[in-house]
Structures are given as C-alpha cells and as structure tokens.
Write a protein that holds these residues in place. Structure first.
Motif, PDB file in Angstrom:
ATOM      1  N   GLY A  80     -10.231   5.654  78.374  1.00 38.48           N
ATOM      2  CA  GLY A  80      -9.652   4.510  78.144  1.00 38.48           C
ATOM      3  C   GLY A  80      -9.799   3.804  79.615  1.00 38.48           C
ATOM      4  N   ILE A  81      -9.331   2.271  79.345  1.00 40.20           N
ATOM      5  CA  ILE A  81      -9.286   1.589  80.434  1.00 40.20           C
ATOM      6  C   ILE A  81      -7.903   0.870  80.711  1.00 40.20           C
ATOM      7  CG2 ILE A  81     -10.202  -0.435  81.876  1.00 40.20           C
ATOM      8  CD1 ILE A  81     -12.802   0.107  80.365  1.00 40.20           C
ATOM      9  N   PRO A  82      -7.303   1.345  81.750  1.00 40.41           N
ATOM     10  CA  PRO A  82      -7.432   2.257  82.809  1.00 40.41           C
ATOM     11  C   PRO A  82      -7.632   3.692  82.061  1.00 40.41           C
ATOM     12  CG  PRO A  82      -5.119   1.551  82.845  1.00 40.41           C
ATOM     13  CD  PRO A  82      -5.721   0.653  81.798  1.00 40.41           C
ATOM     14  N   ALA A  83      -8.213   4.403  82.901  1.00 41.06           N
ATOM     15  CA  ALA A  83      -8.429   5.964  82.576  1.00 41.06           C
ATOM     16  C   ALA A  83      -7.188   6.574  82.307  1.00 41.06           C
ATOM     17  CB  ALA A  83      -9.471   6.504  83.336  1.00 41.06           C
ATOM     18  N   ARG A  84      -6.905   7.294  81.384  1.00 38.51           N
ATOM     19  CA  ARG A  84      -5.800   8.285  81.228  1.00 38.51           C
ATOM     20  C   ARG A  84      -6.399   9.445  80.935  1.00 38.51           C
ATOM     21  NH1 ARG A  84      -1.882   5.328  77.089  1.00 38.51           N
ATOM     22  NH2 ARG A  84      -1.013   3.851  78.463  1.00 38.51           N
ATOM     23  N   THR A  85      -5.550  10.496  81.318  1.00 38.18           N
ATOM     24  CA  THR A  85      -6.146  11.922  80.876  1.00 38.18           C
ATOM     25  C   THR A  85      -5.229  12.274  79.676  1.00 38.18           C
ATOM     26  OG1 THR A  85      -6.031  12.458  83.273  1.00 38.18           O
ATOM     27  CG2 THR A  85      -5.900  14.591  81.716  1.00 38.18           C
ATOM     28  N   TYR A  86      -6.423  12.841  79.033  1.00 37.39           N
ATOM     29  CA  TYR A  86      -5.821  13.198  77.391  1.00 37.39           C
ATOM     30  C   TYR A  86      -6.048  14.987  77.504  1.00 37.39           C
ATOM     31  CZ  TYR A  86      -5.704   8.617  75.327  1.00 37.39           C
ATOM     32  OH  TYR A  86      -5.267   7.387  75.280  1.00 37.39           O
ATOM     33  N   TYR A  87      -4.996  15.590  76.687  1.00 33.07           N
ATOM     34  CA  TYR A  87      -4.987  16.936  76.663  1.00 33.07           C
ATOM     35  C   TYR A  87      -5.169  17.440  75.316  1.00 33.07           C
ATOM     36  CZ  TYR A  87      -3.458  16.626  81.705  1.00 33.07           C
ATOM     37  OH  TYR A  87      -3.398  16.342  82.878  1.00 33.07           O
ATOM     38  N   LYS A  88      -5.618  18.704  75.213  1.00 31.95           N
ATOM     39  CA  LYS A  88      -5.642  19.312  73.807  1.00 31.95           C
ATOM     40  C   LYS A  88      -5.336  20.726  74.117  1.00 31.95           C
ATOM     41  CE  LYS A  88      -8.022  19.965  69.524  1.00 31.95           C
ATOM     42  NZ  LYS A  88      -9.206  19.366  68.843  1.00 31.95           N
ATOM     43  N   ILE A  89      -4.214  21.189  73.582  1.00 29.39           N
ATOM     44  CA  ILE A  89      -3.867  22.609  73.730  1.00 29.39           C
ATOM     45  C   ILE A  89      -4.689  23.500  72.606  1.00 29.39           C
ATOM     46  CG2 ILE A  89      -2.101  24.248  73.618  1.00 29.39           C
ATOM     47  CD1 ILE A  89      -0.259  21.819  74.501  1.00 29.39           C
ATOM     48  N   ASN A  90      -5.175  24.588  73.180  1.00 32.27           N
ATOM     49  CA  ASN A  90      -5.985  25.458  72.077  1.00 32.27           C
ATOM     50  C   ASN A  90      -5.146  26.540  72.063  1.00 32.27           C
ATOM     51  OD1 ASN A  90      -7.656  27.199  71.035  1.00 32.27           O
ATOM     52  ND2 ASN A  90      -9.225  26.940  72.570  1.00 32.27           N
ATOM     53  N   TYR A  91      -4.496  26.382  70.633  1.00 36.39           N
ATOM     54  CA  TYR A  91      -3.390  27.479  70.141  1.00 36.39           C
ATOM     55  C   TYR A  91      -4.159  28.661  69.791  1.00 36.39           C
ATOM     56  CZ  TYR A  91       0.300  24.138  70.814  1.00 36.39           C
ATOM     57  OH  TYR A  91       1.380  23.250  71.331  1.00 36.39           O
ATOM     58  N   GLU A  92      -5.219  28.622  69.203  1.00 40.67           N
ATOM     59  CA  GLU A  92      -6.098  29.746  68.903  1.00 40.67           C
ATOM     60  C   GLU A  92      -6.205  30.939  69.988  1.00 40.67           C
ATOM     61  OE1 GLU A  92      -9.665  28.060  67.228  1.00 40.67           O
ATOM     62  OE2 GLU A  92      -8.608  27.353  65.699  1.00 40.67           O
ATOM     63  N   VAL A  93      -6.473  30.331  70.895  1.00 38.26           N
ATOM     64  CA  VAL A  93      -6.631  31.309  72.374  1.00 38.26           C
ATOM     65  C   VAL A  93      -4.949  31.685  72.733  1.00 38.26           C
ATOM     66  CG1 VAL A  93      -7.212  31.323  74.651  1.00 38.26           C
ATOM     67  CG2 VAL A  93      -8.915  30.111  73.308  1.00 38.26           C
ATOM     68  N   ILE A  94      -4.281  31.159  72.629  1.00 39.85           N
ATOM     69  CA  ILE A  94      -2.839  31.419  72.910  1.00 39.85           C
ATOM     70  C   ILE A  94      -2.446  32.509  71.932  1.00 39.85           C
ATOM     71  CG2 ILE A  94      -0.472  30.709  73.165  1.00 39.85           C
ATOM     72  CD1 ILE A  94      -1.503  28.176  74.167  1.00 39.85           C
TER      73      ILE A  94
END
Length: 126
Positions: A89-103
């Motif tokens: 995006g503009i302005p750039a935002r940090t997007y996160y995705k949690i990997n529940y499979e690894v957890i």
C-alpha cells in the motif's frame, strides 16, 4: 469507566511459556500481540488472504516493546516460519500472517515428548 472493563481479558496479553522457551520473551510478546490484532481484523471480516496490518507504534503501545525489540521479535518469528510479513500500500504498511500450521507442529513435538516422558515415568513406577 468501570473497573471490570479495565481488568477485562482484552486488556492483557497472554503469552505461552513454551513459545518463550523456544523463541524468547520478545518474540512471544510480539506473537501474542499479533494474534490479538488478527482476531480484531477477523471479527471485522477484514483479513486479506489471511494478512492483516499492524504498525510498530501500535505494537509498542500495546506491549511497551521498543522498535528494536519488535524488529528482533518479528525477525525471529519469520526466521522460524511462524510469521510472514510484507509491505503493501501507499503509504506502505506492514501486513502480517501467522502460520498456525508451524505453531501446531511445534506443540505436537512438545506433547509427543511429554507423552514419552510420562510413559517412562509409569514404567519406573511399576
């Protein structure tokens, strides 16, 4: 404001001791905060392919971790594949995705070790 609202569970971060043991306190706090944020976006039907945004300022406000501690915690989580992040995006935002499979795999390993230990203890007791 009522005291019950101040003390509600949403006012607390719950961190898992096993995650702390494996990845350190900062990473566990960051993960707990991001899970809380993910729930917020999930409840609003606002996840984007499993991703949600959060800012370092918001994480700092929620956890009191410094920018350096947040960055370090995120890096550890990413290096161990518990978390993905991307700028968008503009302005750039940090997007996160949690990997529940690894957890989930981490906890399967932990519980399989516990079961093996318990079996050995039982044999010793007999």
């Amino acid at each position: 404001m009522r005291i019950s609202k101040l003390l509600a569970s949403s006012s607390f971060l719950t961190i898992n001791k096993y995650i702390v043991e494996l990845f350190g306190l900062e990473s566990a706090i960051v993960l707990a905060d991001l899970i809380s944020k993910e729930e917020y976006f999930k409840n609003r039907n606002d996840l984007q392919d499993g991703y949600f945004f959060n800012t370092n300022e918001d994480i700092n406000s929620s956890t009191s971790l410094s920018y350096y501690q947040i960055k370090k915690g995120v890096k550890v989580l990413e290096d161990n594949q518990l978390l993905k992040s991307k700028l968008k995006g503009i302005p750039a935002r940090t997007y996160y995705k949690i990997n529940y499979e690894v957890i989930l795999e981490l906890f399967k390993i932990k519980f399989s070790k516990i079961q093996k230990l318990d079996t050995k203890k039982l044999k010793l007791m007999l």
